[in-house]
Design an enzyme around this catalytic site. Structure first.
Site, PDB file in Angstrom:
ATOM      1  N   THR A 226      16.142  23.865  16.694  1.00 43.97           N
ATOM      2  CA  THR A 226      14.714  23.620  16.515  1.00 43.97           C
ATOM      3  C   THR A 226      14.129  24.697  15.608  1.00 43.97           C
ATOM      4  OG1 THR A 226      14.397  24.751  18.625  1.00 43.97           O
ATOM      5  CG2 THR A 226      14.226  22.364  18.648  1.00 43.97           C
TER       6      THR A 226
ATOM      7  N   LYS B  84      27.357  29.675  16.014  1.00 43.15           N
ATOM      8  CA  LYS B  84      26.232  29.680  15.076  1.00 43.15           C
ATOM      9  C   LYS B  84      26.581  30.428  13.780  1.00 43.15           C
ATOM     10  CE  LYS B  84      22.853  29.485  18.882  1.00 43.15           C
ATOM     11  NZ  LYS B  84      22.010  28.277  18.706  1.00 43.15           N
TER      12      LYS B  84
ATOM     13  N   LYS C  80      18.294  33.471  15.577  1.00 45.43           N
ATOM     14  CA  LYS C  80      18.654  32.620  16.724  1.00 45.43           C
ATOM     15  C   LYS C  80      19.549  33.437  17.632  1.00 45.43           C
ATOM     16  CE  LYS C  80      20.558  29.643  13.700  1.00 45.43           C
ATOM     17  NZ  LYS C  80      19.993  28.358  14.011  1.00 45.43           N
ATOM     18  N   ARG C  81      19.905  32.905  18.825  1.00 39.15           N
ATOM     19  CA  ARG C  81      20.842  33.615  19.678  1.00 39.15           C
ATOM     20  C   ARG C  81      22.126  33.910  18.901  1.00 39.15           C
ATOM     21  NH1 ARG C  81      19.531  34.205  25.365  1.00 39.15           N
ATOM     22  NH2 ARG C  81      21.648  34.994  25.555  1.00 39.15           N
TER      23      ARG C  81
ATOM     24  N   HIS D 279      21.911  19.048  26.432  1.00 42.04           N
ATOM     25  CA  HIS D 279      21.552  19.958  25.333  1.00 42.04           C
ATOM     26  C   HIS D 279      22.718  20.728  24.749  1.00 42.04           C
ATOM     27  CE1 HIS D 279      17.107  19.789  25.756  1.00 42.04           C
ATOM     28  NE2 HIS D 279      17.398  19.520  27.022  1.00 42.04           N
TER      29      HIS D 279
ATOM     30  N   LYS E  35      11.297  24.681  12.411  1.00 44.57           N
ATOM     31  CA  LYS E  35      10.158  25.603  12.241  1.00 44.57           C
ATOM     32  C   LYS E  35      10.174  26.227  10.847  1.00 44.57           C
ATOM     33  CE  LYS E  35      10.610  26.430  17.118  1.00 44.57           C
ATOM     34  NZ  LYS E  35      11.409  27.169  18.109  1.00 44.57           N
TER      35      LYS E  35
HETATM   36  C1  26W Z   1      25.003  26.958  32.443  1.00 45.09           C
HETATM   37  C2  26W Z   1      24.577  27.849  31.397  1.00 45.09           C
HETATM   38  C3  26W Z   1      23.813  27.199  30.310  1.00 45.09           C
HETATM   39  C4  26W Z   1      22.544  27.624  30.046  1.00 45.09           C
HETATM   40  C5  26W Z   1      21.814  27.022  29.059  1.00 45.09           C
HETATM   41  C6  26W Z   1      24.360  26.179  29.597  1.00 45.09           C
HETATM   42  C7  26W Z   1      23.644  25.577  28.602  1.00 45.09           C
HETATM   43  C8  26W Z   1      22.369  25.983  28.336  1.00 45.09           C
HETATM   44  C9  26W Z   1      21.535  25.299  27.284  1.00 45.09           C
HETATM   45  C10 26W Z   1      21.754  23.824  27.422  1.00 45.09           C
HETATM   46  C11 26W Z   1      21.800  25.767  25.914  1.00 45.09           C
HETATM   47  C12 26W Z   1      20.684  25.422  24.961  1.00 45.09           C
HETATM   48  O1  26W Z   1      19.655  26.070  24.935  1.00 45.09           O
HETATM   49  N1  26W Z   1      20.900  24.429  24.107  1.00 45.09           N
HETATM   50  C13 26W Z   1      20.063  24.229  22.938  1.00 45.09           C
HETATM   51  O2  26W Z   1      19.088  23.261  23.223  1.00 45.09           O
HETATM   52  C14 26W Z   1      18.201  23.097  22.117  1.00 45.09           C
HETATM   53  C15 26W Z   1      17.111  22.150  22.538  1.00 45.09           C
HETATM   54  O3  26W Z   1      17.602  20.867  22.681  1.00 45.09           O
HETATM   55  C16 26W Z   1      18.956  22.622  20.898  1.00 45.09           C
HETATM   56  O4  26W Z   1      18.074  22.548  19.820  1.00 45.09           O
HETATM   57  C17 26W Z   1      20.091  23.575  20.566  1.00 45.09           C
HETATM   58  O5  26W Z   1      20.875  23.061  19.522  1.00 45.09           O
HETATM   59  C18 26W Z   1      20.945  23.806  21.783  1.00 45.09           C
HETATM   60  O6  26W Z   1      21.914  24.814  21.535  1.00 45.09           O
END
Ligand code: 26W
Length: 823
Positions: free
Chosen positions: A663, A561, A555-556, A364, A667
């Site tokens: 995502t 971003k 968004k975050r 992701h 929406k």
């Molecule tokens: C290790 C810390 C950590 C925590 C969470 C690393 C990475 C993450 C996630 C993978 C980040 C995340 O939420 N990614 C998002 O995933 C969505 C669903 O697929 C995508 O639509 C977003 O673009 C992406 O940033």
């Protein structure tokens, strides 16, 4: 074996429901019906709903058992569910009926629903995607359930003080969670720490023994997940950590009562709090324990269920699929090997094949800082047997590579599970890739970059493993429930099939130029904008006009971003008015929402910047009625449901090649917003679907970005020197125009934007962004043109339903089938 119960006892008609609610007020809440408060009524309704869901959940379980269906288990460290009451009522098609009933009883169901806390057991996109997947799986009648952690504290609540983010603890269970079902009888025991003793059996067989471990208990809590139409009810099983009985023994034996209780509390820390960051690897022991806890609880639950039906673990992957939601649950690969090899005594090669056939991995994120690595020392301490297994997996894997590529040392170094530089670390992404039969990205561009940028060596070796599954969103929560005015209009004009087949909305394309339809479409949008305006007025004391263009960035908060780019445009627009006397083409309300990770200083400063710029603009009489800036605090699912339906222009402006999919972008567009965006993530596919005339595109493409960065030929100072607009905006920031009381506060931003190593290339895209924003303003002033485009967005977003996404996973990766209900 129990027969399927095709006759449900609990009826959904008004009389039955009414009677049940009254029963629950008296027998579950111990209140007189006359004295029941709004809150009591909400709880009683939730409990009555739960009864109905439980019945159907049992029926669904029987159906899966009797057909011996292959099941998919989604392993995710996060689930961003949002409120459950309204959504479940909506999927049970009971919402309108309940509203009427509550009205007759003298209550407002909307207010009751507003009082439900959001279970915020996730950070952002990844967790919300998991929640949308569960909704779609149940709607498609597919045997797919979620496994996760029952955090006591969800993602922090955000408050704003003097423009700065402050974090507050989110004790989401304060009012209880009436829909969940605790299952202490299915608790599992999880070992941690200890040591391995390597012994050899008399027959010469190697027998590693994991000894002296401490254990924690994982207690499952099930949240029923009802599909639309109410036939299939799957579940989300969340495990809470509890101290095991052994701790009590210790109390008894050692006599040190307080210390023993402290140990007990420590072991319960495992599920205490969700880590609040999207994009940095933590490296903390507690996080590693959480990841293992999820994996170990999940696998024990699955193997217990499998054993009850089938004793032959050679057939495991014919009945079980496990999807790893990013690398957080990557230890599944090792834990399953441990189980098969150590406990079931299956030969290594066979066990490895079973493991690979069972597991699949979704990536992701491309951000290098988010790729998880765990130090070998820490793994040795927490999971000594697993570290041994990791070494064994690695050595066999590297042997294979050596055979194939002879002695390409560099390649072997890159593909190894162990990073050897300095402190030894285990690369969780490499582990997830080699332990899985499928590796997917979440949009077409992202999946290409997963192959080319992240895992080129693995792709070269096993190209067939790599695939794309473009994300989606559930149309139930994100249109039917959250935008009822628009949903009603769509159903009136195109029938209600779109609820479970979003591509049906193609039918409204023909109304894009129909004035009667347009008026209704505009009226629906206006109704949503009025609700949001009122919310902003009452919570922030900012007056915004529903006639202005609502330009929304929610968004975050993260540099990639590019909320900063948006702010630069706002400043530009403001300076045009006050310094150059140029009126904008239309009035705008800029709305921001999003949380910054507590330790991410730059992101928190960006929140302060938005408030400072907003503070100056909102009180400047010269721009009254022309620009407003509002930051709505504590972005969460329930707030998103208010914001998104009210949006005219959706900001999806990440640097190309950084946003895996997005995502939120989907929406907004489904709800009839136009997108201003870069060719990044799923924006590319959205633009293809809605048509390039109906999407405001700007910015460098991913290959151009890559080229600038790799050749080090980005020199933002040259842009500053040559562009008067850029100079004006950055000079205004530097001259403390937006921070008069805090001189120099935002200088770091200017310095950073002008540095050659500014990796998100804000200034490279600035000029085109401003230009396209002008076109936006011009076109918004032409309602016929604007609304034609907005309607076409809603009409052409069919691809981005998670129903489509789940069908693709089911067919290409999991090999699971829809199981039609008996009714
Ligand atoms: C290790 C810390 C950590 C925590 C969470 C690393 C990475 C993450 C996630 C993978 C980040 C995340 O939420 N990614 C998002 O995933 C969505 C669903 O697929 C995508 O639509 C977003 O673009 C992406 O940033």
């Amino acid at each position: 074996m129990a027969k399927c119960k095709s006759v449900l006892k609990k009826k959904n008609d008004r009389e039955s429901l009414n009677a049940d609610i009254c029963d629950h007020v008296v027998f579950s809440l111990s209140k007189d019906i006359e004295n029941a408060t709004e809150r009591d009524m909400g709880r009683a309704l939730a409990l009555s709903l739960r009864d109905r869901l439980v019945e159907r959940m049992l029926e669904t379980r029987d159906r899966y058992r009797e057909t011996k269906a292959k099941r998919m288990y989604y392993f995710s460290i996060e689930y961003l569910l949002g409120r459950c009451l309204g959504n479940s009522l909506c999927n049970m098609e009971m919402l309108s009926e309940c509203e009427d009933m509550f009205k007759d009883l003298g209550f407002d169901l909307d207010e009751v629903r507003e009082s439900e806390r959001d279970p915020a057991l996730g950070n952002g996109g990844l967790g919300r995607l998991a929640a949308c997947f569960l909704d779609s799986l149940a709607t498609l009648d597919m045997p797919g359930c979620g496994y996760g952690i029952h955090y006591e504290y969800g993602l922090f609540r955000q408050s704003i003080q003097d423009g700065y983010q402050k974090e507050l603890a989110d004790y989401w269970m304060a009012d209880g969670m009436p829909l969940e079902i605790i299952r202490p009888d299915q608790a599992v025991l999880i070992p941690l720490y200890g040591r391995v003793e390597n012994s050899i059996l008399p027959n010469g067989e190697y027998l590693p023994m994991w000894l002296d471990w401490e254990d924690i208990v994982g207690v499952p809590y099930d949240i029923p997940i009802v599909g639309y139409g109410g036939k299939t009810v799957n579940y989300l099983r969340l495990f809470a950590a509890r101290a095991s009985q052994n701790f009590d023994m210790e109390i008894f034996n050692s006599g040190d009562y307080i210390r023993a209780v402290q140990r007990k509390i420590e072991s319960e820390m495992v599920s205490k709090v969700l880590y609040p960051s999207e994009s940095v690897s933590f490296g903390k022991e507690l996080r590693l324990v959480q990841e293992y806890f999820l994996v170990a609880c999940g696998l024990r639950d699955i193997t217990r269920r499998f054993s009850a039906q089938n004793k032959n673990f050679e057939e495991f992957s014919d009945y079980v699929a496990i999807q790893l939601n990013d690398t957080h649950p990557a230890l599944t690969v090792v834990e399953l090997m441990r189980f098969l090899v150590d406990e079931k005594r299956i030969e290594w090669g066979r066990a490895w094949k079973i493991t690979q056939a069972t597991c699949a991995y979704t990536n992701h994120t491309l951000l290098p800082e988010a790729l998880e690595c765990w130090s070998v020392d820490l793994l040795e301490k927490v999971l000594p047997r697993h570290l041994q297994l990791i070494y064994e997996i690695n050595s066999r894997f590297l042997d294979g590579i050596k055979k194939k590529y002879s002695e390409d040392i560099e390649k072997i170094r890159r593909m190894s599970l162990i990073e050897e530089g300095g402190k030894k670390e285990v690369r969780m992404a490499n582990l997830a890739v080699i332990g899985s039969h499928s590796v997917n990205g979440v949009s077409e561009l992202h999946s290409e970059l997963v192959k080319r940028r992240l895992f080129p060596d693995f792709y070269e070796m096993n190209p067939e493993k790599f695939n794309n599954k473009t994300n989606g969103v559930t149309p139930r929560r994100w249109l039917l429930k959250s935008n009822r005015p628009l949903a009603k209009l769509l159903t009136d004009c195109a029938g209600d099939k779109w609820i479970t087949d979003l591509s049906e909305l193609k039918k409204i394309e023909k109304y894009a130029t129909d004035s009667e339809f347009r008026d209704k479409f505009v009226a629906a949008k206006r109704e949503n904008k009025i609700i949001l305006s009122n919310f902003i007025r009452s919570t922030l004391d900012i007056d915004v006009s529903p006639d202005s263009l609502f330009d929304i960035h929610a968004k975050r908060i993260h540099e990639y971003k590019r909320q900063l780019l948006n702010v630069l445009h706002i400043i530009h627009m403001y300076l045009e008015m006050v310094d150059h006397g140029r009126e904008p083409l239309c009035a705008r309300t800029f709305i921001f929402a999003g949380k910054a990770a507590p330790g991410y200083w730059e992101a928190k400063q960006i929140i302060k910047l938005i408030h400072s710029v907003g503070g100056v603009i909102n009180k400047d009489k010269r721009v009254k009625g022309l620009i407003k800036v509002a930051f709505t605090p504590d972005y969460r699912v329930s707030l998103a449901e208010k914001i998104i339906p009210a949006c005219d222009l959706s900001e999806q402006i990440s640097t190309a090649g950084t946003e895996a999919s997005g995502t939120g972008n989907m929406k907004f567009a489904i709800n009839g917003a136009l997108t201003i965006g870069t060719l990044d993530g799923a924006n590319i596919e959205m633009r293809e679907e809605v048509g390039e005339d109906n999407f405001y595109l700007f910015g460098l493409r991913q290959d151009e970005v890559e080229n600038l960065l790799t050749t080090r030929s980005y020199h933002p100072r040259e842009i500053y020197e040559s562009s008067a607009e850029v100079r004006e905006v950055l000079d205004a920031l530097y001259s403390n125009r937006f921070s008069p009381k805090d001189p120099g506060l935002f200088n770091w931003i200017v310095d950073k934007l002008l540095a050659d190593n500014e990796q998100y290339l804000h200034l490279a895209d600035f000029a085109e962004y401003i230009e396209v924003q002008k076109t936006v303003g011009l076109e918004y002033s032409d309602p016929v043109l604007w609304n034609k485009k907005a309607i076409l967005n809603t009409a052409r977003m069919g691809k981005f339903s998670t129903d489509r996404t789940m069908r693709e996973y089911a067919e290409d990766i999991w090999n699971i089938k829809a199981l039609k209900n008996l009714e």
